[in-house]
Motif scaffolding. Structure first.
Motif, PDB file in Angstrom:
ATOM      1  N   ALA A  75      26.496   9.724  -1.291  1.00 24.53           N
ATOM      2  CA  ALA A  75      27.408   8.579  -1.370  1.00 24.53           C
ATOM      3  C   ALA A  75      26.841   7.439  -2.202  1.00 24.53           C
ATOM      4  CB  ALA A  75      27.742   8.089   0.032  1.00 24.53           C
ATOM      5  N   GLY A  76      25.581   7.593  -2.661  1.00 24.69           N
ATOM      6  CA  GLY A  76      24.986   6.544  -3.470  1.00 24.69           C
ATOM      7  C   GLY A  76      24.138   5.558  -2.705  1.00 24.69           C
ATOM      8  N   ALA A  77      23.990   5.745  -1.386  1.00 24.62           N
ATOM      9  CA  ALA A  77      23.163   4.858  -0.581  1.00 24.62           C
ATOM     10  C   ALA A  77      21.789   5.502  -0.372  1.00 24.62           C
ATOM     11  CB  ALA A  77      23.854   4.577   0.748  1.00 24.62           C
ATOM     12  N   PHE A  78      21.048   4.997   0.602  1.00 20.23           N
ATOM     13  CA  PHE A  78      19.737   5.549   0.935  1.00 20.23           C
ATOM     14  C   PHE A  78      19.682   5.795   2.436  1.00 20.23           C
ATOM     15  CE2 PHE A  78      18.946   3.378  -3.038  1.00 20.23           C
ATOM     16  CZ  PHE A  78      18.087   4.219  -3.708  1.00 20.23           C
ATOM     17  N   ARG A  79      19.021   6.884   2.797  1.00 23.71           N
ATOM     18  CA  ARG A  79      18.835   7.187   4.216  1.00 23.71           C
ATOM     19  C   ARG A  79      17.348   7.360   4.487  1.00 23.71           C
ATOM     20  NH1 ARG A  79      17.405  12.369   5.136  1.00 23.71           N
ATOM     21  NH2 ARG A  79      17.820  13.938   3.505  1.00 23.71           N
ATOM     22  N   GLN A  80      16.973   7.025   5.724  1.00 25.43           N
ATOM     23  CA  GLN A  80      15.576   7.111   6.117  1.00 25.43           C
ATOM     24  C   GLN A  80      15.151   8.571   6.202  1.00 25.43           C
ATOM     25  OE1 GLN A  80      14.370   4.577   9.406  1.00 25.43           O
ATOM     26  NE2 GLN A  80      13.055   6.212  10.196  1.00 25.43           N
ATOM     27  N   ALA A  81      13.942   8.865   5.684  1.00 23.83           N
ATOM     28  CA  ALA A  81      13.414  10.232   5.688  1.00 23.83           C
ATOM     29  C   ALA A  81      12.107  10.259   6.486  1.00 23.83           C
ATOM     30  CB  ALA A  81      13.226  10.735   4.265  1.00 23.83           C
ATOM     31  N   THR A  82      11.000  10.545   5.849  1.00 22.13           N
ATOM     32  CA  THR A  82       9.736  10.758   6.557  1.00 22.13           C
ATOM     33  C   THR A  82       8.833   9.539   6.445  1.00 22.13           C
ATOM     34  OG1 THR A  82       8.782  11.738   4.559  1.00 22.13           O
ATOM     35  CG2 THR A  82       9.847  13.220   6.138  1.00 22.13           C
ATOM     36  N   LEU A  83       7.830   9.537   7.320  1.00 23.58           N
ATOM     37  CA  LEU A  83       6.812   8.490   7.269  1.00 23.58           C
ATOM     38  C   LEU A  83       5.927   8.658   6.041  1.00 23.58           C
ATOM     39  CD1 LEU A  83       5.520   8.214  10.951  1.00 23.58           C
ATOM     40  CD2 LEU A  83       6.286   6.293   9.543  1.00 23.58           C
ATOM     41  N   LEU A  84       5.454   7.552   5.509  1.00 29.53           N
ATOM     42  CA  LEU A  84       4.446   7.622   4.456  1.00 29.53           C
ATOM     43  C   LEU A  84       3.117   8.015   5.092  1.00 29.53           C
ATOM     44  CD1 LEU A  84       6.664   5.753   3.079  1.00 29.53           C
ATOM     45  CD2 LEU A  84       4.753   4.791   1.761  1.00 29.53           C
TER      46      LEU A  84
ATOM     47  N   PHE B  28      15.693  -1.776   1.675  1.00 30.51           N
ATOM     48  CA  PHE B  28      16.711  -2.662   2.229  1.00 30.51           C
ATOM     49  C   PHE B  28      17.233  -3.655   1.198  1.00 30.51           C
ATOM     50  CE2 PHE B  28      13.848  -1.499   5.786  1.00 30.51           C
ATOM     51  CZ  PHE B  28      14.749  -0.726   6.495  1.00 30.51           C
ATOM     52  N   ASN B  29      16.576  -3.747   0.046  1.00 28.59           N
ATOM     53  CA  ASN B  29      17.054  -4.608  -1.034  1.00 28.59           C
ATOM     54  C   ASN B  29      17.710  -3.817  -2.155  1.00 28.59           C
ATOM     55  OD1 ASN B  29      15.965  -6.815   0.304  1.00 28.59           O
ATOM     56  ND2 ASN B  29      14.021  -6.673  -0.793  1.00 28.59           N
ATOM     57  N   ALA B  30      17.618  -2.503  -2.090  1.00 29.62           N
ATOM     58  CA  ALA B  30      18.084  -1.668  -3.197  1.00 29.62           C
ATOM     59  C   ALA B  30      19.604  -1.673  -3.284  1.00 29.62           C
ATOM     60  CB  ALA B  30      17.579  -0.246  -3.028  1.00 29.62           C
ATOM     61  N   PRO B  31      20.164  -1.878  -4.464  1.00 28.80           N
ATOM     62  CA  PRO B  31      21.620  -1.787  -4.620  1.00 28.80           C
ATOM     63  C   PRO B  31      22.070  -0.335  -4.563  1.00 28.80           C
ATOM     64  CG  PRO B  31      20.579  -2.138  -6.745  1.00 28.80           C
ATOM     65  CD  PRO B  31      19.482  -2.222  -5.714  1.00 28.80           C
ATOM     66  N   PRO B  32      23.319  -0.087  -4.242  1.00 28.01           N
ATOM     67  CA  PRO B  32      23.817   1.293  -4.209  1.00 28.01           C
ATOM     68  C   PRO B  32      23.682   1.963  -5.576  1.00 28.01           C
ATOM     69  CG  PRO B  32      25.367  -0.222  -3.190  1.00 28.01           C
ATOM     70  CD  PRO B  32      24.337  -1.072  -3.865  1.00 28.01           C
ATOM     71  N   ILE B  33      23.447   3.268  -5.554  1.00 29.28           N
ATOM     72  CA  ILE B  33      23.337   4.042  -6.791  1.00 29.28           C
ATOM     73  C   ILE B  33      24.727   4.331  -7.332  1.00 29.28           C
ATOM     74  CG2 ILE B  33      22.520   6.210  -7.790  1.00 29.28           C
ATOM     75  CD1 ILE B  33      20.398   6.301  -5.629  1.00 29.28           C
ATOM     76  N   GLU B  34      24.922   4.039  -8.599  1.00 35.35           N
ATOM     77  CA  GLU B  34      26.217   4.277  -9.203  1.00 35.35           C
ATOM     78  C   GLU B  34      26.415   5.781  -9.435  1.00 35.35           C
ATOM     79  OE1 GLU B  34      26.728   2.047 -12.706  1.00 35.35           O
ATOM     80  OE2 GLU B  34      26.441   0.087 -11.759  1.00 35.35           O
ATOM     81  N   ARG B  35      27.538   6.292  -8.973  1.00 32.84           N
ATOM     82  CA  ARG B  35      27.826   7.707  -9.127  1.00 32.84           C
ATOM     83  C   ARG B  35      28.467   7.957 -10.484  1.00 32.84           C
ATOM     84  NH1 ARG B  35      30.872   9.786  -3.835  1.00 32.84           N
ATOM     85  NH2 ARG B  35      30.561  11.739  -5.009  1.00 32.84           N
ATOM     86  N   THR B  36      28.066   9.051 -11.103  1.00 30.99           N
ATOM     87  CA  THR B  36      28.570   9.355 -12.446  1.00 30.99           C
ATOM     88  C   THR B  36      29.670  10.405 -12.430  1.00 30.99           C
ATOM     89  OG1 THR B  36      26.811  11.020 -12.685  1.00 30.99           O
ATOM     90  CG2 THR B  36      26.372   8.780 -13.486  1.00 30.99           C
ATOM     91  N   ASP B  37      29.926  11.042 -11.258  1.00 24.34           N
ATOM     92  CA  ASP B  37      30.964  12.070 -11.220  1.00 24.34           C
ATOM     93  C   ASP B  37      32.352  11.472 -11.031  1.00 24.34           C
ATOM     94  OD1 ASP B  37      30.355  11.129  -8.750  1.00 24.34           O
ATOM     95  OD2 ASP B  37      30.476  13.078  -7.725  1.00 24.34           O
TER      96      ASP B  37
END
Length: 222
Positions: free
Chosen positions: A182-191, A213-222
């Motif tokens: 969807a162009g957002a970010f989801r939490q994955a693994t610990l560093l 938490f500051n990152a803008p949504p990723i623009e989708r190209t499809d």
């Protein structure tokens, strides 16, 4: 605006906004203290040590309307200062408190007339060597942007390490955040410890730029 009532127009500014707020606040403090003492009085029989504290003194501050006076002074630029000063003394009655305040604390003080001068920022006008009134043109301050803290590694290497991921902190723990469809970010693994130490060694400006938490949504190209 008629200059006939210039002195009255300038002084009618009322209290400063901050001074009005402080006065209301001190009244609120006094009422709260009186209520506390009154509640103690209602519960006790011995009242020898009961004392109502007086409200702390608060001076008066006024917000004078100096715009008309400054416009009048600007209209006198280029005239002999001796004549301008004479007209000022005629317009403002120095026998009254308001007249003395505007005349000596504002208008005359805003003119640099020679001698050992304070900083030029204190003055709005000056008297040149020919005795004419001139306006002081204050230069606008040039704010220099502080240079960014240097990176401990080349930026290209750090960007390759991050890839499309971002880093976010939750409860003092650092997590990788990966992009979603969807162009957002989801939490994955610990560093791990090495990646966490590497991330914390980076300057604040870089971490804020790549914070999840500051990152803008990723623009989708499809």
């Amino acid at each position: 605006m008629s200059t006939k009532y210039l002195a009255r127009t300038v002084i009618e500014g009322g209290r400063r906004h901050r001074n009005r707020w402080e006065r209301r606040y001190t009244h609120r403090e006094e009422r709260a203290a009186e209520q506390q003492v009154s509640s103690r009085v209602a519960k006790r029989q011995e009242l020898d040590d009961v004392l109502y504290e007086p409200r702390r003194p608060l001076g008066r501050e006024f917000s004078d309307k100096l715009g008309p006076a400054q416009r009048w002074m600007r209209s006198q630029v280029g005239r002999p200062w001796a004549k301008v000063r004479s007209e000022l003394l005629q317009r403002f009655d120095s026998r009254t408190t308001a007249g003395r305040h505007i005349l000596f604390d504002h208008m005359l003080r805003s003119v640099q007339t020679g001698g050992i001068a304070r900083s030029p920022w204190w003055f709005d006008f000056r008297v040149d060597r020919h005795g004419l009134l001139r306006e002081v043109m204050h230069p606008r301050p040039q704010w220099k942007r502080r240079p960014l803290a240097p990176l401990p590694e080349p930026e290209s290497i750090l960007l390759s390490w991050l890839g499309a991921r971002r880093v976010g902190e939750r409860d003092t723990h650092l997590y990788w955040f990966v992009p979603t469809a969807a162009g957002a970010f989801r939490q994955a693994t610990l560093l791990d410890e090495a990646d966490a130490a590497r991330w914390r060694s980076l300057p604040d400006w870089f971490r804020e730029r790549w914070d999840a938490f500051n990152a803008p949504p990723i623009e989708r190209t499809d």
